[in-house]
Design an enzyme around this catalytic site. Structure first.
Site, PDB file in Angstrom:
ATOM      1  N   ARG A 107       0.816  -1.237   0.000  1.00 20.82           N
ATOM      2  CA  ARG A 107       0.000   0.000   0.000  1.00 20.82           C
ATOM      3  C   ARG A 107       0.844   1.281   0.000  1.00 20.82           C
ATOM      4  NH1 ARG A 107      -2.922  -3.128   3.643  1.00 20.82           N
ATOM      5  NH2 ARG A 107      -4.772  -4.028   2.672  1.00 20.82           N
ATOM      6  N   LYS A 129       3.826  11.380 -12.085  1.00 19.70           N
ATOM      7  CA  LYS A 129       3.032  10.435 -12.888  1.00 19.70           C
ATOM      8  C   LYS A 129       3.807   9.121 -12.957  1.00 19.70           C
ATOM      9  CE  LYS A 129       0.565  13.399 -16.165  1.00 19.70           C
ATOM     10  NZ  LYS A 129       0.461  13.740 -17.602  1.00 19.70           N
ATOM     11  N   GLU A 171      11.752  16.545 -25.285  1.00 19.18           N
ATOM     12  CA  GLU A 171      11.003  17.084 -24.140  1.00 19.18           C
ATOM     13  C   GLU A 171      11.552  18.448 -23.711  1.00 19.18           C
ATOM     14  OE1 GLU A 171       8.244  15.745 -23.268  1.00 19.18           O
ATOM     15  OE2 GLU A 171       8.367  13.556 -23.456  1.00 19.18           O
ATOM     16  N   LYS A 213       8.578  22.576 -15.433  1.00 19.72           N
ATOM     17  CA  LYS A 213       7.689  21.481 -15.044  1.00 19.72           C
ATOM     18  C   LYS A 213       7.256  21.637 -13.580  1.00 19.72           C
ATOM     19  CE  LYS A 213       6.625  16.680 -15.408  1.00 19.72           C
ATOM     20  NZ  LYS A 213       6.839  15.382 -16.007  1.00 19.72           N
ATOM     21  N   GLU A 223      -3.456  17.360 -13.393  1.00 23.84           N
ATOM     22  CA  GLU A 223      -3.767  17.628 -14.807  1.00 23.84           C
ATOM     23  C   GLU A 223      -5.240  17.955 -15.053  1.00 23.84           C
ATOM     24  OE1 GLU A 223      -1.543  15.158 -17.635  1.00 23.84           O
ATOM     25  OE2 GLU A 223      -3.261  15.361 -18.979  1.00 23.84           O
ATOM     26  N   ARG A 227      -1.552  21.727 -16.434  1.00 15.78           N
ATOM     27  CA  ARG A 227      -0.605  20.628 -16.697  1.00 15.78           C
ATOM     28  C   ARG A 227      -0.821  20.013 -18.078  1.00 15.78           C
ATOM     29  NH1 ARG A 227       1.829  16.053 -12.588  1.00 15.78           N
ATOM     30  NH2 ARG A 227       3.151  15.091 -14.156  1.00 15.78           N
ATOM     31  N   ASN A 231       1.517  18.187 -22.324  1.00 12.87           N
ATOM     32  CA  ASN A 231       1.231  17.157 -23.332  1.00 12.87           C
ATOM     33  C   ASN A 231       1.405  17.684 -24.759  1.00 12.87           C
ATOM     34  OD1 ASN A 231       0.585  15.249 -21.379  1.00 12.87           O
ATOM     35  ND2 ASN A 231      -1.517  15.992 -21.229  1.00 12.87           N
ATOM     36  N   HIS A 234       2.200  15.306 -27.503  1.00 11.63           N
ATOM     37  CA  HIS A 234       2.027  13.934 -26.988  1.00 11.63           C
ATOM     38  C   HIS A 234       0.760  13.243 -27.486  1.00 11.63           C
ATOM     39  CE1 HIS A 234       5.358  15.047 -24.504  1.00 11.63           C
ATOM     40  NE2 HIS A 234       5.358  13.900 -23.867  1.00 11.63           N
ATOM     41  N   HIS A 238       1.868   9.834 -28.806  1.00 10.78           N
ATOM     42  CA  HIS A 238       1.504   8.510 -28.281  1.00 10.78           C
ATOM     43  C   HIS A 238       0.904   7.641 -29.390  1.00 10.78           C
ATOM     44  CE1 HIS A 238       1.282   9.802 -23.757  1.00 10.78           C
ATOM     45  NE2 HIS A 238       2.501   9.741 -24.221  1.00 10.78           N
ATOM     46  N   HIS A 250      10.095   7.167 -27.620  1.00 11.80           N
ATOM     47  CA  HIS A 250       9.101   8.118 -27.103  1.00 11.80           C
ATOM     48  C   HIS A 250       9.404   9.549 -27.567  1.00 11.80           C
ATOM     49  CE1 HIS A 250       6.176   9.959 -24.456  1.00 11.80           C
ATOM     50  NE2 HIS A 250       7.138  10.665 -23.876  1.00 11.80           N
TER      51      HIS A 250
HETATM   52  P1  NAD Z   1      14.283   4.162 -21.471  1.00 14.11           P
HETATM   53  O1  NAD Z   1      13.894   4.183 -20.060  1.00 14.11           O
HETATM   54  O2  NAD Z   1      13.896   3.002 -22.304  1.00 14.11           O
HETATM   55  O3  NAD Z   1      15.856   4.343 -21.559  1.00 14.11           O
HETATM   56  C1  NAD Z   1      16.465   4.355 -22.833  1.00 14.11           C
HETATM   57  C2  NAD Z   1      17.601   3.356 -22.951  1.00 14.11           C
HETATM   58  O4  NAD Z   1      18.769   3.926 -22.372  1.00 14.11           O
HETATM   59  C3  NAD Z   1      17.396   2.023 -22.267  1.00 14.11           C
HETATM   60  O5  NAD Z   1      17.878   1.013 -23.100  1.00 14.11           O
HETATM   61  C4  NAD Z   1      18.260   2.130 -21.011  1.00 14.11           C
HETATM   62  O6  NAD Z   1      18.712   0.869 -20.589  1.00 14.11           O
HETATM   63  C5  NAD Z   1      19.395   2.981 -21.494  1.00 14.11           C
HETATM   64  N1  NAD Z   1      20.067   3.795 -20.502  1.00 14.11           N
HETATM   65  C6  NAD Z   1      19.538   4.429 -19.446  1.00 14.11           C
HETATM   66  N2  NAD Z   1      20.448   5.203 -18.867  1.00 14.11           N
HETATM   67  C7  NAD Z   1      21.599   5.048 -19.555  1.00 14.11           C
HETATM   68  C8  NAD Z   1      22.887   5.617 -19.442  1.00 14.11           C
HETATM   69  N3  NAD Z   1      23.177   6.542 -18.532  1.00 14.11           N
HETATM   70  N4  NAD Z   1      23.829   5.226 -20.317  1.00 14.11           N
HETATM   71  C9  NAD Z   1      23.545   4.313 -21.301  1.00 14.11           C
HETATM   72  N5  NAD Z   1      22.337   3.775 -21.467  1.00 14.11           N
HETATM   73  C10 NAD Z   1      21.381   4.143 -20.605  1.00 14.11           C
HETATM   74  O7  NAD Z   1      13.718   5.456 -22.245  1.00 14.11           O
HETATM   75  P2  NAD Z   1      13.521   6.972 -21.778  1.00 14.11           P
HETATM   76  O8  NAD Z   1      13.521   7.746 -23.026  1.00 14.11           O
HETATM   77  O9  NAD Z   1      14.434   7.346 -20.698  1.00 14.11           O
HETATM   78  O10 NAD Z   1      12.050   6.980 -21.158  1.00 14.11           O
HETATM   79  C11 NAD Z   1      10.936   6.731 -21.963  1.00 14.11           C
HETATM   80  C12 NAD Z   1       9.751   6.395 -21.069  1.00 14.11           C
HETATM   81  O11 NAD Z   1       9.525   7.453 -20.155  1.00 14.11           O
HETATM   82  C13 NAD Z   1       8.481   6.195 -21.844  1.00 14.11           C
HETATM   83  O12 NAD Z   1       7.827   5.039 -21.380  1.00 14.11           O
HETATM   84  C14 NAD Z   1       7.671   7.428 -21.518  1.00 14.11           C
HETATM   85  O13 NAD Z   1       6.287   7.202 -21.581  1.00 14.11           O
HETATM   86  C15 NAD Z   1       8.124   7.723 -20.118  1.00 14.11           C
HETATM   87  N6  NAD Z   1       7.935   9.112 -19.724  1.00 14.11           N
HETATM   88  C16 NAD Z   1       7.216   9.349 -18.581  1.00 14.11           C
HETATM   89  C17 NAD Z   1       7.004  10.647 -18.165  1.00 14.11           C
HETATM   90  C18 NAD Z   1       6.257  10.916 -16.889  1.00 14.11           C
HETATM   91  O14 NAD Z   1       5.925  12.063 -16.621  1.00 14.11           O
HETATM   92  N7  NAD Z   1       6.008   9.931 -16.075  1.00 14.11           N
HETATM   93  C19 NAD Z   1       7.519  11.721 -18.908  1.00 14.11           C
HETATM   94  C20 NAD Z   1       8.266  11.443 -20.043  1.00 14.11           C
HETATM   95  C21 NAD Z   1       8.475  10.124 -20.451  1.00 14.11           C
HETATM   96  N1  GLY Z   2       4.957  14.204 -19.115  1.00 13.99           N
HETATM   97  C1  GLY Z   2       3.795  14.998 -18.941  1.00 13.99           C
HETATM   98  C2  GLY Z   2       3.462  15.261 -17.516  1.00 13.99           C
HETATM   99  O1  GLY Z   2       4.225  14.940 -16.639  1.00 13.99           O
HETATM  100  O2  GLY Z   2       2.416  15.776 -17.239  1.00 13.99           O
END
Ligand code: NAD
Ligand code: GLY
Length: 343
Positions: A107, A129, A171, A213, A223, A227, A231, A234, A238, A250
């Site tokens: 929890r 998020k 971003e 942000k 949101e 907020r 997007n 996005h 998406h 992404h």
């Molecule tokens: P990812 O997490 O897949 O990382 C990209 C790649 O880089 C992976 O293969 C990872 O193993 C590698 N990696 C990570 N750190 C490294 C480093 N320092 N050196 C070498 N390799 C490294 O991709 P991402 O672009 O970081 O994240 C994408 C995800 O984030 C998506 O699912 C997206 O929806 C999510 N996201 C969420 C939010 C939110 O507000 N929650 C905002 C933006 C993106």
């Molecule tokens: N990545 C969009 C948000 O955090 O609202």
């Protein structure tokens, strides 16, 4: 920097923090690190002594409830309890899943992030998020829950593949477009230094993006209004990820989504021709796609099914010049007609 929410919750963001600093947030608590094999291989030596490590499989396709379930089993095996601290060390996928797992494990237990991609440092680790995908739909299952801390160590970006660095830049461009014209100009001027991974320049763009942000999240954590601006790019981004079966990262999908939103904004008279050209030029120089081989009608159809749809309408974010944006509620039919020749 701190995210301070109206009800007193706080999230500390340390730009320049290091992985080993996790221990500072643990006190007497046992630390459980969630990461993926690649990040563990690169940075496992810097994990705090005695921390238990749970590996998550990489990739968008593994950002699912099945992975969450397997990680929960591992946490139970390792003896994590409600007094434990869970830290996600990795990219956005690790952060999204760690925040979700920590929010539901027994929890809810305390958690924090050490984001190691630019995407995670400027966006995914901050704002609360946390969630996973479901049947190909992005982030369909999740919670809002703020991490206790975020340690942004831009040194870790040195090992990031160039394609991933560029994906994260989408971003940063988004943040500049919605709220910071000076940051946009900085990106235009310092792109070469970013791609060469100058620490000074990376620290600057991470800090500047997070300030934008943080301000938005403090005003509208869940949101309901402001907020939605985060997007920008996005709604269609998406859809691009889904319809391309994640062939686009992404950030690449967001880059193409930003280009589509800018073209539509220009068509609606909100963005001057010269501003549209600057946006397309910056995205292209950053190695991001400004077009995708998927018909706009198909993208809109996929976007219609996205969680951001309310009734028959979508909250579509449009540019208002460079450095400002508006959210317009539009029906899918209206968007289809408008995109007729702006796509
Ligand atoms: P990812 O997490 O897949 O990382 C990209 C790649 O880089 C992976 O293969 C990872 O193993 C590698 N990696 C990570 N750190 C490294 C480093 N320092 N050196 C070498 N390799 C490294 O991709 P991402 O672009 O970081 O994240 C994408 C995800 O984030 C998506 O699912 C997206 O929806 C999510 N996201 C969420 C939010 C939110 O507000 N929650 C905002 C933006 C993106
Ligand atoms: N990545 C969009 C948000 O955090 O609202």
């Amino acid at each position: 920097m701190t995210i301070a929410l109206p009800d007193g919750r706080r999230s500390e963001i340390a730009i320049g923090g290091r992985i080993r600093d996790i221990g500072k947030y643990a006190g007497e608590k046992r630390v459980f690190i969630l990461t993926n094999p690649e990040v563990f291989e690169l940075y496992g030596d810097a994990f705090p002594a005695g921390a238990a490590v749970v590996l998550l499989p990489p990739g968008e396709k593994n950002k699912t409830l099945d992975t969450v379930s397997a990680a929960v089993s591992r946490l139970i095996e390792e003896g994590a309890d409600r007094e434990s601290l869970i830290a996600g060390v990795g990219g956005g996928i690790v952060c999204d899943m760690t925040g979700f797992i920590a929010s539901i494990y027994m929890r809810g237990v305390r958690f924090g992030f050490v984001p190691t991609t630019l995407m995670a440092q400027v966006d995914a680790s901050v704002g609360g998020k946390n969630g996973v995908n479901h049947e190909g739909y992005k982030n369909m299952i999740g919670v809002f829950n703020q991490p206790d801390f975020v340690l942004c160590d831009t040194e870790t970006l040195r090992t990031l593949p160039e394609r991933e660095l560029k994906s994260g830049l989408a971003e940063v461009v988004k943040s500049a477009l919605i709220a910071d014209a000076a940051l946009f100009e900085y990106l235009e001027n310092r792109l070469g230094d970013i791609l060469e991974r100058s620490k000074e320049v990376l620290d600057f763009i991470v800090e500047r993006s997070l300030r934008i942000k943080a301000k938005i999240v403090e005003a509208d954590e869940r949101e309901a209004g402001e907020r939605r601006k985060l997007n920008l790019g996005h709604t269609l981004g998406h859809a691009i990820e889904k319809l391309s079966d994640n062939a686009f990262l992404h950030g690449e999908a967001v880059g193409a989504g930003l280009a589509l939103a800018a073209r539509l904004s220009n068509r609606l008279g909100l963005l001057a021709d010269g501003e549209l050209s600057r946006i397309l030029r910056l995205l292209t120089a950053a190695g991001l796609p400004v077009a995708v081989p998927i018909e706009i009608a198909l993208l809109l159809e996929a976007a219609e099914k996205d969680k951001k749809k309310q009734g028959d309408s979508l909250h579509f974010v449009l540019n208002k010049g460079i450095g400002d944006s508006i959210v317009k509620k539009m029906s899918c039919g209206e968007l289809r007609a408008l995109f007729g020749d702006a796509g």
